[in-house]
Design a protein around this motif. Structure first.
Motif, PDB file in Angstrom:
ATOM      1  N   LYS A  40       0.828  -1.212   0.000  1.00  0.00           N
ATOM      2  CA  LYS A  40       0.000   0.000   0.000  1.00  0.00           C
ATOM      3  C   LYS A  40       0.861   1.261   0.000  1.00  0.00           C
ATOM      4  O   LYS A  40       0.696   2.145  -0.849  1.00  0.00           O
ATOM      5  CB  LYS A  40      -0.943  -0.007   1.225  1.00  0.00           C
ATOM      6  N   THR A  41       1.787   1.313   0.961  1.00  0.00           N
ATOM      7  CA  THR A  41       2.639   2.511   1.050  1.00  0.00           C
ATOM      8  C   THR A  41       3.492   2.658  -0.208  1.00  0.00           C
ATOM      9  O   THR A  41       3.689   3.770  -0.710  1.00  0.00           O
ATOM     10  CB  THR A  41       3.526   2.426   2.314  1.00  0.00           C
ATOM     11  N   THR A  42       3.977   1.538  -0.715  1.00  0.00           N
ATOM     12  CA  THR A  42       4.785   1.582  -1.939  1.00  0.00           C
ATOM     13  C   THR A  42       3.965   2.165  -3.093  1.00  0.00           C
ATOM     14  O   THR A  42       4.485   2.947  -3.906  1.00  0.00           O
ATOM     15  CB  THR A  42       5.292   0.166  -2.284  1.00  0.00           C
ATOM     16  N   PRO A  82       1.092  10.803   4.497  1.00  0.00           N
ATOM     17  CA  PRO A  82       1.824   9.546   4.657  1.00  0.00           C
ATOM     18  C   PRO A  82       1.408   8.812   5.928  1.00  0.00           C
ATOM     19  O   PRO A  82       0.764   9.396   6.802  1.00  0.00           O
ATOM     20  CB  PRO A  82       3.288   9.990   4.778  1.00  0.00           C
ATOM     21  N   GLU A  83       1.809   7.542   6.041  1.00  0.00           N
ATOM     22  CA  GLU A  83       1.312   6.767   7.184  1.00  0.00           C
ATOM     23  C   GLU A  83       1.878   7.282   8.514  1.00  0.00           C
ATOM     24  O   GLU A  83       1.192   7.263   9.510  1.00  0.00           O
ATOM     25  CB  GLU A  83       1.489   5.247   6.976  1.00  0.00           C
ATOM     26  N   ASP A  84       3.124   7.771   8.498  1.00  0.00           N
ATOM     27  CA  ASP A  84       3.595   8.467   9.706  1.00  0.00           C
ATOM     28  C   ASP A  84       3.311   9.941   9.438  1.00  0.00           C
ATOM     29  O   ASP A  84       3.572  10.444   8.354  1.00  0.00           O
ATOM     30  CB  ASP A  84       5.093   8.234   9.931  1.00  0.00           C
ATOM     31  N   LEU A 159      -4.552   9.078   1.270  1.00  0.00           N
ATOM     32  CA  LEU A 159      -4.423   8.886   2.718  1.00  0.00           C
ATOM     33  C   LEU A 159      -3.927   7.481   2.981  1.00  0.00           C
ATOM     34  O   LEU A 159      -4.613   6.503   2.680  1.00  0.00           O
ATOM     35  CB  LEU A 159      -5.781   9.090   3.413  1.00  0.00           C
ATOM     36  N   ASP A 160      -2.724   7.392   3.561  1.00  0.00           N
ATOM     37  CA  ASP A 160      -2.128   6.074   3.812  1.00  0.00           C
ATOM     38  C   ASP A 160      -2.423   5.646   5.252  1.00  0.00           C
ATOM     39  O   ASP A 160      -1.862   6.217   6.194  1.00  0.00           O
ATOM     40  CB  ASP A 160      -0.622   6.129   3.540  1.00  0.00           C
ATOM     41  N   GLU A 161      -3.283   4.683   5.403  1.00  0.00           N
ATOM     42  CA  GLU A 161      -3.686   4.118   6.699  1.00  0.00           C
ATOM     43  C   GLU A 161      -3.975   5.172   7.761  1.00  0.00           C
ATOM     44  O   GLU A 161      -3.366   5.178   8.839  1.00  0.00           O
ATOM     45  CB  GLU A 161      -2.624   3.134   7.206  1.00  0.00           C
ATOM     46  N   PRO A 162      -4.927   6.059   7.471  1.00  0.00           N
ATOM     47  CA  PRO A 162      -5.217   7.114   8.447  1.00  0.00           C
ATOM     48  C   PRO A 162      -5.817   6.590   9.747  1.00  0.00           C
ATOM     49  O   PRO A 162      -5.751   7.265  10.769  1.00  0.00           O
ATOM     50  CB  PRO A 162      -6.220   8.015   7.707  1.00  0.00           C
TER      51      PRO A 162
HETATM   52 MG   LIG Z   1       2.158   1.024   4.740  1.00  0.00          MG
END
Ligand SMILES: [Mg+2]
Ligand SMILES: Nc1ncnc2c1ncn2[C@@H]1O[C@H](COP(=O)(O)OP(=O)(O)OP(=O)(O)O)[C@@H](O)[C@H]1O
Length: 224
Positions: A40-42, A82-84, A159-162
């Motif tokens: 997902k993040t990639t 981003p996720e962070d 939105l990455d894993e909000p």
């Molecule tokens: Mg990720």
């Protein structure tokens, strides 16, 4: 509006995305669902130009994104959370939101207009505008990161894993905020990742499932 065509990405020689094809139409809301390490993040990093493609292409409004370096892609109306969260802890919420508008080189009136739009869409964030980002709770920080993404995300929000790390009650609250946001901005397209499809089901049109770097399924209108 956004389309990934047979995208392949390798990290340190290992193939991570294997022919990912994914479309987000104008105003479309897509959930990108997959477990830890699925890619997902990639996928988000490839869209933002933070990772090079081995093969395939990414189009925005029909034109290849390849000619836009990462820092120019936000100028197309793309907002990425981003996720962070990566807020600047010593700056206030408002200062954190002003930064991307300044980085885009927007005229002062347009910067102000963007900020007003975010306060309008996220009234709970307006209340926190003078708070140092480092002093926000986890849930408040998520909303601040969403607000910051909205400053540049006038057309597409990534939105990455909000929901990650939010206790169930806060995740529900955040889901309500997202549902209200997409109801108010009909033209805004959304790609949101999650490991649990139930969290995104209330406000997406389709769920795209990614497994080991491949699209495994596309489910339209989940729950209907
Ligand atoms: Mg990720
Ligand atoms: N910098 C890196 N170096 C080596 N491998 C990496 C790197 N970044 C990601 N990977 C690998 O790529 C694969 C996909 O990772 P990715 O972060 O895209 O998954 P994800 O779906 O976002 O997972 P998560 O739910 O944990 O955030 C994983 O196998 C991961 O180990």
């Amino acid at each position: 509006m956004l389309s990934l065509e047979e995208v392949e990405v390798a990290i340190q020689g290992a193939k991570i995305l294997r022919g990912v094809t994914l479309r987000v139409p104008e105003g479309g809301r897509i959930g990108l669902v997959g477990r830890n390490g699925a890619g997902k993040t990639t996928t988000f990093r490839a869209i933002m130009g933070l990772l090079p493609l081995e093969r395939g292409g990414i189009l925005f409004d029909g034109a290849s994104l390849a000619r836009w370096p990462a820092h120019r892609r936000v100028a197309l109306g793309i907002g990425y959370a981003p996720e962070d969260r990566r807020l600047f802890p010593n700056l206030t919420v408002e200062e954190n939101l002003r930064l991307p508008a300044e980085a885009l080189g927007l005229a002062p009136a347009e910067r102000q207009r963007r900020l007003e739009r975010v306060w309008d869409l996220l009234p709970e964030l307006r209340e926190l505008r003078d708070r140092r980002a480092g002093a926000l709770s986890g849930g408040q920080g998520k909303i601040a990161a969403l607000g910051r993404a909205l400053v540049t995300g006038t057309r597409l929000l990534l939105l990455d894993e909000p929901f990650q790390g939010l206790a169930p009650a806060l995740a529900r609250r955040y889901g309500e905020i997202l549902a209200r946001l997409v109801a108010r901005e009909r033209g805004l397209a959304l790609l949101v990742s999650e490991s649990n499809p139930e969290l995104v089901a209330p406000f997406v049109d389709a769920v795209v499932t990614i497994e080991r770097g491949e699209i495994a399924a596309v489910t339209r209108k989940p729950g209907l």
